[in-house]
Design an enzyme around this catalytic site. Structure first.
Site, PDB file in Angstrom:
ATOM      1  N   TYR A 154      16.866  31.573   3.170  1.00  0.00           N
ATOM      2  CA  TYR A 154      15.804  32.440   3.705  1.00  0.00           C
ATOM      3  C   TYR A 154      16.093  32.793   5.153  1.00  0.00           C
ATOM      4  CZ  TYR A 154      12.629  31.155  -0.160  1.00  0.00           C
ATOM      5  OH  TYR A 154      12.039  30.959  -1.369  1.00  0.00           O
TER       6      TYR A 154
ATOM      7  N   MET B 138      11.442  24.648  -0.853  1.00  0.00           N
ATOM      8  CA  MET B 138      10.474  23.762  -1.488  1.00  0.00           C
ATOM      9  C   MET B 138      11.158  22.793  -2.445  1.00  0.00           C
ATOM     10  SD  MET B 138       7.138  24.619  -3.818  1.00  0.00           S
ATOM     11  CE  MET B 138       6.286  25.598  -2.607  1.00  0.00           C
TER      12      MET B 138
ATOM     13  N   LYS C 107       0.851  -1.201   0.000  1.00  0.00           N
ATOM     14  CA  LYS C 107       0.000   0.000   0.000  1.00  0.00           C
ATOM     15  C   LYS C 107       0.887   1.253   0.000  1.00  0.00           C
ATOM     16  CE  LYS C 107      -0.192  -0.070   4.968  1.00  0.00           C
ATOM     17  NZ  LYS C 107      -0.727  -0.806   6.121  1.00  0.00           N
TER      18      LYS C 107
ATOM     19  N   ARG D  32     -10.854   0.389  14.447  1.00  0.00           N
ATOM     20  CA  ARG D  32     -10.765   1.118  13.182  1.00  0.00           C
ATOM     21  C   ARG D  32     -11.895   0.575  12.307  1.00  0.00           C
ATOM     22  NH1 ARG D  32      -5.084   1.220   9.956  1.00  0.00           N
ATOM     23  NH2 ARG D  32      -5.683  -0.917   9.441  1.00  0.00           N
TER      24      ARG D  32
HETATM   25  C1  LIG Z   1       0.029  -1.875   6.593  1.00  0.00           C
HETATM   26  C2  LIG Z   1      -0.599  -3.136   6.984  1.00  0.00           C
HETATM   27  C3  LIG Z   1       0.172  -4.278   7.192  1.00  0.00           C
HETATM   28  C4  LIG Z   1       1.693  -4.293   7.121  1.00  0.00           C
HETATM   29  O1  LIG Z   1       2.249  -3.631   8.206  1.00  0.00           O
HETATM   30  P1  LIG Z   1       3.860  -3.613   8.408  1.00  0.00           P
HETATM   31  O2  LIG Z   1       4.033  -3.052   9.748  1.00  0.00           O
HETATM   32  O3  LIG Z   1       4.399  -2.701   7.364  1.00  0.00           O
HETATM   33  O4  LIG Z   1       4.310  -5.004   8.231  1.00  0.00           O
HETATM   34  C5  LIG Z   1      -0.499  -5.460   7.472  1.00  0.00           C
HETATM   35  N1  LIG Z   1      -1.846  -5.494   7.553  1.00  0.00           N
HETATM   36  C6  LIG Z   1      -2.620  -4.412   7.367  1.00  0.00           C
HETATM   37  C7  LIG Z   1      -4.099  -4.532   7.457  1.00  0.00           C
HETATM   38  C8  LIG Z   1      -2.024  -3.192   7.081  1.00  0.00           C
HETATM   39  O5  LIG Z   1      -2.781  -2.116   6.902  1.00  0.00           O
END
Ligand SMILES: *Cc1c(COP(=O)(O)O)cnc(C)c1O
Length: 382
Positions: free
Chosen positions: A274, A322, A35, A134
């Site tokens: 700056y 930037m 992700k 969550r």
């Molecule tokens: C991001 C995520 C993981 C992986 O987490 P890591 O700490 O990067 O291994 C696993 N399961 C879910 C549902 C996640 O959102």
């Protein structure tokens, strides 16, 4: 074209990280979590690279991330949408045989409707709420879920039952995680008692693989460790202390480099950049590197971070702009326009790690990596 910096992904580092993970996972299936643009490494080329190194299954957050990957690969890997898919995203996932998370009855209904319309089973992972608060079904909702799943068995492929831990990287959360493990086990038994068995009941992320190996089960969803980072320093310390190991088995996959764009002389008393945060207390040579906070080089590194030039550390001097930084090269001989500047990675016997970068700017590895913009070109090196 014409980008001011470049990101490299190291195949050998990834290969070593995957080998280490496999040694921890045993027979369990590895779901490589990608992700957030593969934690900033870039879906392309990270996903095809990991596929070449033997990973055949990936977890993304949302339908649009899955869509991006399928659009760029001729034979996409198995994908699991761990978070968000709504409306047409659900339809698309069912049609493409992409697995997705079902965290509420609304999503379960859309999965069944889409499956009916397309005459194709929806490959679902039921998420259980075990204490993170969550998403996921609460225990008291499970009877309804089970009823509906049994009534619509021909539309559903029960691919997974899962939960996510709220902080398996820190020992202070151990009680909370243990409670989550217990709740998840009760949920699994409820399904089993009703004759519903998922192909995978899964819960472990990177930190849980290391700190709660009994949660690995038939599959683990591993993100950060693939890329060569521990979830946090504590997890590394627990692992290394328990086993008397001091050589880190993980290697950073990412490198980030730019080039010096110009060098100027600054006289005693002059200010650099700056405002007045940096003043030359002696004659200085300052090099400009065309990377700034727009590229993910955190403003917190102002007068604080370093880059590597000619194998030496050059301190960021003045405020991070930037699109540029100014660094002190007074003590580095012969620095000139076009010299390589390493923002993350190795040069000679010096290294800038993401962790030190992160600590200085008070960002976690996770956050720092995912802020690297998608448009910086990524290429694979050995
Ligand atoms: C991001 C995520 C993981 C992986 O987490 P890591 O700490 O990067 O291994 C696993 N399961 C879910 C549902 C996640 O959102």
């Amino acid at each position: 074209m014409f980008e001011t910096s470049a990101i490299t992904l190291s195949r050998s580092a990834l290969r070593g990280n995957i080998a280490f993970l496999r040694s921890q996972l045993g027979d369990a299936r590895l779901c490589g979590v990608v992700k957030g643009n593969a934690y900033g490494h870039g879906f392309m080329p990270f996903v095809p690279l990991a596929m070449e190194e033997g990973v055949d299954y990936f977890g993304v957050y949302s339908a649009d991330e899955a869509w991006f990957i399928t659009r760029h690969l001729e034979s996409p890997p198995d994908l699991f949408i761990m978070g968000n898919a709504e409306g047409e995203g659900v339809e698309w996932a069912v049609e493409r045989g992409i697995e997705f998370c079902v965290h509420d009855l609304d999503r379960l209904n859309s999965a069944m409707r889409a499956a009916e319309r397309l005459a194709k089973k929806a490959r679902i992972h039921i998420e259980v709420e075990t204490g993170m608060h969550r998403t996921g079904f609460a225990m008291q909702e499970l009877e309804t879920v089970i009823e509906r799943m049994k009534a619509h068995a021909e539309q559903l492929d029960f691919t997974g039952l899962f939960t996510h831990f709220a902080g398996a990287e820190s020992q202070v959360n151990d009680d909370r995680v243990r409670e989550q493990i217990a709740v998840f086990e009760r949920a699994r038994q409820r399904f089993a008692a009703a004759g519903l068995r998922p192909r995978y009941a899964h819960q472990a992320c990177s930190a849980a693989v290391m700190n709660f190996p009994r949660t690995i089960g038939p599959m683990a969803r591993v993100g950060i460790m693939q890329y060569g980072f521990w979830s946090n320093p504590e997890t590394w310390l627990r692992y290394s202390a328990a086993r008397g190991i001091n050589r880190d088995p993980l290697k950073r996959v990412i490198g980030w480099t730019s080039r010096v764009m110009g060098v100027s002389e600054v006289e005693t008393g002059d200010h650099i950049g700056y405002g007045n945060s940096a003043q030359a207390l002696h004659p200085m040579r300052i090099a400009v590197v065309p990377v700034g906070y727009a590229h993910g080089f955190d403003r917190g590194l102002s007068n604080n971070g370093h880059v590597l030039i000619r194998g030496r550390r050059a301190k960021v001097t003045g405020i991070v702009n930037m699109n540029a930084i100014t660094v002190d090269v007074t003590d580095i001989d012969g620095v000139g326009k076009g010299d390589e500047a390493v923002l993350i990675g190795q040069q000679g016997d010096q290294a800038i790690t993401v962790a030190s970068f992160g600590e200085l700017s008070e960002q976690l590895n996770y956050e720092l990596l995912t802020r690297l913009p998608h448009y910086i070109p990524r290429s694979v090196i050995d």
